[in-house]
Enzyme design. Structure first.
Site, PDB file in Angstrom:
ATOM      1  N   TYR A 110       0.834  -1.206   0.000  1.00 28.31           N
ATOM      2  CA  TYR A 110       0.000   0.000   0.000  1.00 28.31           C
ATOM      3  C   TYR A 110       0.870   1.258   0.000  1.00 28.31           C
ATOM      4  O   TYR A 110       0.717   2.135  -0.849  1.00 28.31           O
ATOM      5  CB  TYR A 110      -0.939  -0.009   1.208  1.00 28.31           C
ATOM      6  CG  TYR A 110      -1.728   1.263   1.364  1.00 28.31           C
ATOM      7  CD1 TYR A 110      -2.655   1.658   0.406  1.00 28.31           C
ATOM      8  CD2 TYR A 110      -1.550   2.086   2.480  1.00 28.31           C
ATOM      9  CE1 TYR A 110      -3.379   2.828   0.542  1.00 28.31           C
ATOM     10  CE2 TYR A 110      -2.278   3.258   2.630  1.00 28.31           C
ATOM     11  CZ  TYR A 110      -3.178   3.626   1.662  1.00 28.31           C
ATOM     12  OH  TYR A 110      -3.887   4.783   1.789  1.00 28.31           O
ATOM     13  N   LYS A 133       1.213   3.908  -3.117  1.00 29.53           N
ATOM     14  CA  LYS A 133       0.739   5.286  -2.928  1.00 29.53           C
ATOM     15  C   LYS A 133       1.853   6.287  -3.237  1.00 29.53           C
ATOM     16  O   LYS A 133       1.602   7.349  -3.818  1.00 29.53           O
ATOM     17  CB  LYS A 133       0.222   5.485  -1.497  1.00 29.53           C
ATOM     18  CG  LYS A 133      -1.076   4.772  -1.183  1.00 29.53           C
ATOM     19  CD  LYS A 133      -2.230   5.215  -2.070  1.00 29.53           C
ATOM     20  CE  LYS A 133      -2.770   6.576  -1.688  1.00 29.53           C
ATOM     21  NZ  LYS A 133      -3.991   6.927  -2.461  1.00 29.53           N
TER      22      LYS A 133
END
Length: 329
Positions: free
Chosen positions: A138, A142
């Site tokens: 994640y 990002k």
């Protein structure tokens, strides 16, 4: 001003779309299903339905808008890299290309301070303190999505990225619903000494920051911004406050950090070996998040975005608890 808000069927995107409508902006939203954004449509939002993985659809979404607030993406700590890359990087590439192709003036990208997290204590972390290696897919995707956004600045697109920490308020289905569910099942324990302080962000304060990012002048462009309430608080005091508000017993049982981390390691290993790789009930990253100090330096947002968090965490928690009770009953 006419804007597009992606991810409007989610908590942050949906709350900001409603806020933007209340400020008098024309708002277009994206969603796979119309019923997911019915309250926004009732308030006057325009819907273009479809999947943001479809580049042609995203071009249509961006046609005729002045700015895009990109809130869509995958959140979590378990899953395959390809899935996170598709949702966080490929979709953002589609949004960037559509902004350039449709001559959108500004793109405000919702990023995450998860990119900083490396399992250690961090107090007053600044936007430049990005680790060389990321703790999970994640955070990695990002950050990569951010780079795609900032790369478009050389082609004339005005870009900003916001990294809000632990956003809560009415509509939050992530942080406290999970913790309260664990407490109901008797599986929640204070990890470590329970004194670690962390940042939270009222969703109303985040709305103000996103709105400021839409209107900010040239000096604010091309930068990432930490966003929080600017007042770190003991995490377990906050958890117990919510539990009491929801008529649940406070969590008092302590679990040593090393023991919890070891159990999470075993849990993850077993789940990787099982068919379908089911999601573990305990993660190493989650153990660290619940035990370590973690706060942000928001001075850049204060300076360039005139960000001044007005809504206290306790007000945001009361708002969440009132909303959550209505969802339960």
């Amino acid at each position: 001003m006419k804007i597009l808000v992606t991810g409007a069927s989610g908590f942050i995107g949906g709350r900001f779309a409603r806020f933007a409508l209340e400020q008098g902006l024309q708002v277009r939203v994206s969603a796979r299903r119309a019923e997911a954004v019915e309250p926004l449509l009732a308030r006057g939002a325009e819907l273009v339905a479809g999947d943001l993985s479809d580049a042609a659809l995203v071009q249509r979404l961006c046609r005729g808008v002045d700015a895009v607030v990109h809130c869509a993406g995958a959140v979590g700590v378990w899953g395959r890299y390809a899935a996170f890359h598709q949702a966080n990087v490929t979709v953002t590439e589609n949004v960037v290309e559509a902004c350039l192709g449709q001559q959108v003036r500004r793109l405000v990208h919702l990023s995450s301070p998860s990119i900083y997290f490396d399992g250690r204590d961090h107090v007053g972390i600044t936007e430049e303190q990005v680790p060389k290696r990321f703790s999970d897919y994640y955070g990695a995707t990002k950050y990569l999505a951010e780079q795609k956004v900032f790369g478009a600045a050389e082609f004339g697109l005005e870009v900003l990225a916001l990294r809000p920490r632990f956003v809560t308020g009415a509509g939050d289905t992530s942080i406290f619903p999970r913790l309260t569910n664990m407490q109901r099942k008797g599986r929640l324990s204070i990890i470590g000494n329970g004194l670690n302080k962390v940042d939270f962000t009222s969703v109303q304060n985040l709305n103000d920051a996103l709105f400021s990012a839409l209107l900010a002048g040239a000096p604010a462009l091309g930068k990432a911004y930490n966003i929080s309430n600017g007042a770190p608080v003991p995490l377990w005091d906050v958890v117990n406050y919510v539990l009491r508000q929801l008529d649940l017993p406070p969590v008092t049982r302590h679990l040593p950090y090393g023991l919890a981390y070891g159990a999470a390691t075993l849990n993850e290993t077993l789940c990787k070996l099982l068919p379908g790789r089911p999601e573990p009930t305990l993660f190493r990253l989650g153990v660290a998040v619940m035990a370590k100090n973690f706060s942000l330096d928001i001075s850049r947002a204060r300076h360039y975005l005139d960000y001044d968090p007005q809504v206290s965490l306790w007000t945001a928690l009361d708002e969440f608890c009132q909303w959550w009770r209505t969802q339960q009953y």
